[in-house]
Design a protein around this motif. Structure first.
Motif, PDB file in Angstrom:
ATOM      1  N   ALA A   2      20.593  30.683  79.651  1.00 33.33           N
ATOM      2  CA  ALA A   2      20.001  31.413  78.538  1.00 33.33           C
ATOM      3  C   ALA A   2      20.361  30.721  77.238  1.00 33.33           C
ATOM      4  O   ALA A   2      21.442  30.184  77.079  1.00 33.33           O
ATOM      5  CB  ALA A   2      20.529  32.836  78.539  1.00 33.33           C
ATOM      6  N   GLY A   3      19.437  30.717  76.294  1.00 33.26           N
ATOM      7  CA  GLY A   3      19.650  30.027  75.030  1.00 33.26           C
ATOM      8  C   GLY A   3      19.941  30.965  73.887  1.00 33.26           C
ATOM      9  O   GLY A   3      19.966  32.181  74.026  1.00 33.26           O
ATOM     10  N   VAL A  74      28.338  16.041  83.339  1.00 33.78           N
ATOM     11  CA  VAL A  74      27.055  15.380  83.066  1.00 33.78           C
ATOM     12  C   VAL A  74      25.908  16.184  83.667  1.00 33.78           C
ATOM     13  O   VAL A  74      24.851  16.332  83.042  1.00 33.78           O
ATOM     14  CB  VAL A  74      27.070  13.931  83.606  1.00 33.78           C
ATOM     15  CG1 VAL A  74      25.692  13.307  83.558  1.00 33.78           C
ATOM     16  CG2 VAL A  74      28.056  13.088  82.815  1.00 33.78           C
ATOM     17  N   GLY A  75      26.111  16.737  84.854  1.00 34.48           N
ATOM     18  CA  GLY A  75      25.074  17.555  85.478  1.00 34.48           C
ATOM     19  C   GLY A  75      24.770  18.815  84.686  1.00 34.48           C
ATOM     20  O   GLY A  75      23.614  19.204  84.524  1.00 34.48           O
ATOM     21  N   GLY A  81      19.352  20.237  79.266  1.00 37.56           N
ATOM     22  CA  GLY A  81      18.371  19.393  78.593  1.00 37.56           C
ATOM     23  C   GLY A  81      18.977  18.562  77.476  1.00 37.56           C
ATOM     24  O   GLY A  81      18.277  18.193  76.528  1.00 37.56           O
ATOM     25  N   PHE A  82      20.261  18.236  77.580  1.00 38.92           N
ATOM     26  CA  PHE A  82      21.004  17.466  76.589  1.00 38.92           C
ATOM     27  C   PHE A  82      20.978  18.112  75.205  1.00 38.92           C
ATOM     28  O   PHE A  82      21.172  17.452  74.204  1.00 38.92           O
ATOM     29  CB  PHE A  82      20.504  16.017  76.536  1.00 38.92           C
ATOM     30  CG  PHE A  82      20.688  15.294  77.840  1.00 38.92           C
ATOM     31  CD1 PHE A  82      21.925  14.789  78.192  1.00 38.92           C
ATOM     32  CD2 PHE A  82      19.634  15.163  78.734  1.00 38.92           C
ATOM     33  CE1 PHE A  82      22.102  14.146  79.400  1.00 38.92           C
ATOM     34  CE2 PHE A  82      19.809  14.517  79.942  1.00 38.92           C
ATOM     35  CZ  PHE A  82      21.046  14.007  80.281  1.00 38.92           C
ATOM     36  N   SER A  86      22.125  24.549  71.993  1.00 39.94           N
ATOM     37  CA  SER A  86      21.168  25.625  72.238  1.00 39.94           C
ATOM     38  C   SER A  86      21.709  26.652  73.226  1.00 39.94           C
ATOM     39  O   SER A  86      21.248  27.785  73.259  1.00 39.94           O
ATOM     40  CB  SER A  86      19.867  25.054  72.806  1.00 39.94           C
ATOM     41  OG  SER A  86      19.251  24.219  71.857  1.00 39.94           O
ATOM     42  N   TYR A  87      22.695  26.255  74.026  1.00 36.61           N
ATOM     43  CA  TYR A  87      23.211  27.127  75.070  1.00 36.61           C
ATOM     44  C   TYR A  87      24.696  27.452  74.927  1.00 36.61           C
ATOM     45  O   TYR A  87      25.169  28.404  75.522  1.00 36.61           O
ATOM     46  CB  TYR A  87      22.985  26.486  76.440  1.00 36.61           C
ATOM     47  CG  TYR A  87      21.530  26.233  76.723  1.00 36.61           C
ATOM     48  CD1 TYR A  87      20.712  27.258  77.156  1.00 36.61           C
ATOM     49  CD2 TYR A  87      20.969  24.971  76.525  1.00 36.61           C
ATOM     50  CE1 TYR A  87      19.376  27.032  77.408  1.00 36.61           C
ATOM     51  CE2 TYR A  87      19.628  24.744  76.782  1.00 36.61           C
ATOM     52  CZ  TYR A  87      18.843  25.778  77.216  1.00 36.61           C
ATOM     53  OH  TYR A  87      17.522  25.553  77.453  1.00 36.61           O
TER      54      TYR A  87
END
Length: 120
Positions: A2-3, A74-75, A81-82, A86-87
């Protein structure tokens, strides 16, 4: 995952909207942190079992743990989404949270699987 809630109030004009700080949805942030913690714990358990079955001892097992945690980080960043901000609040929440708890799970399952496969 969720963002953050980045929508602005409809009653503001465009000049005021540019000064708004994105709001943080506490429930979404807490849910994202649970996902990070659970995924690190799961990867630590799987990594510990693999290290025990392969017969790693000493520093080589801990190197495997650090490698697994780097791949997990990294995963998780790729899953976001790099766009970590936002998260999550910061990069540290993805990179460091759950690190020591995962280490204890890793060592527990590492020694357990090593004992089962190589000693008994």
């Amino acid at each position: 995952m969720a963002g953050h809630n980045e929508s602005s109030a409809s009653g503001k004009n465009s000049g005021e909207a540019s000064n708004d700080v994105p709001t943080i949805n506490a429930e979404s942030l807490q849910s994202n942190m649970k996902i990070v913690y659970y995924s690190r714990t799961f990867m630590s358990i799987i990594g510990g079992v693999i290290a025990g079955i392969l017969g790693f001892t000493g520093i080589s097992g801990f190197i495997l743990y650090f490698l697994i945690m780097a791949i997990s980080s990294v995963g998780l960043i790729a899953k976001a989404g790099f766009q970590v901000h936002s998260y999550f609040d910061s990069w540290n929440q993805i990179i460091l949270d759950g690190f020591l708890g995962g280490l204890l799970s890793f060592v527990l399952f590492w020694t357990f699987s090593y004992d089962i496969v190589h000693i008994f």
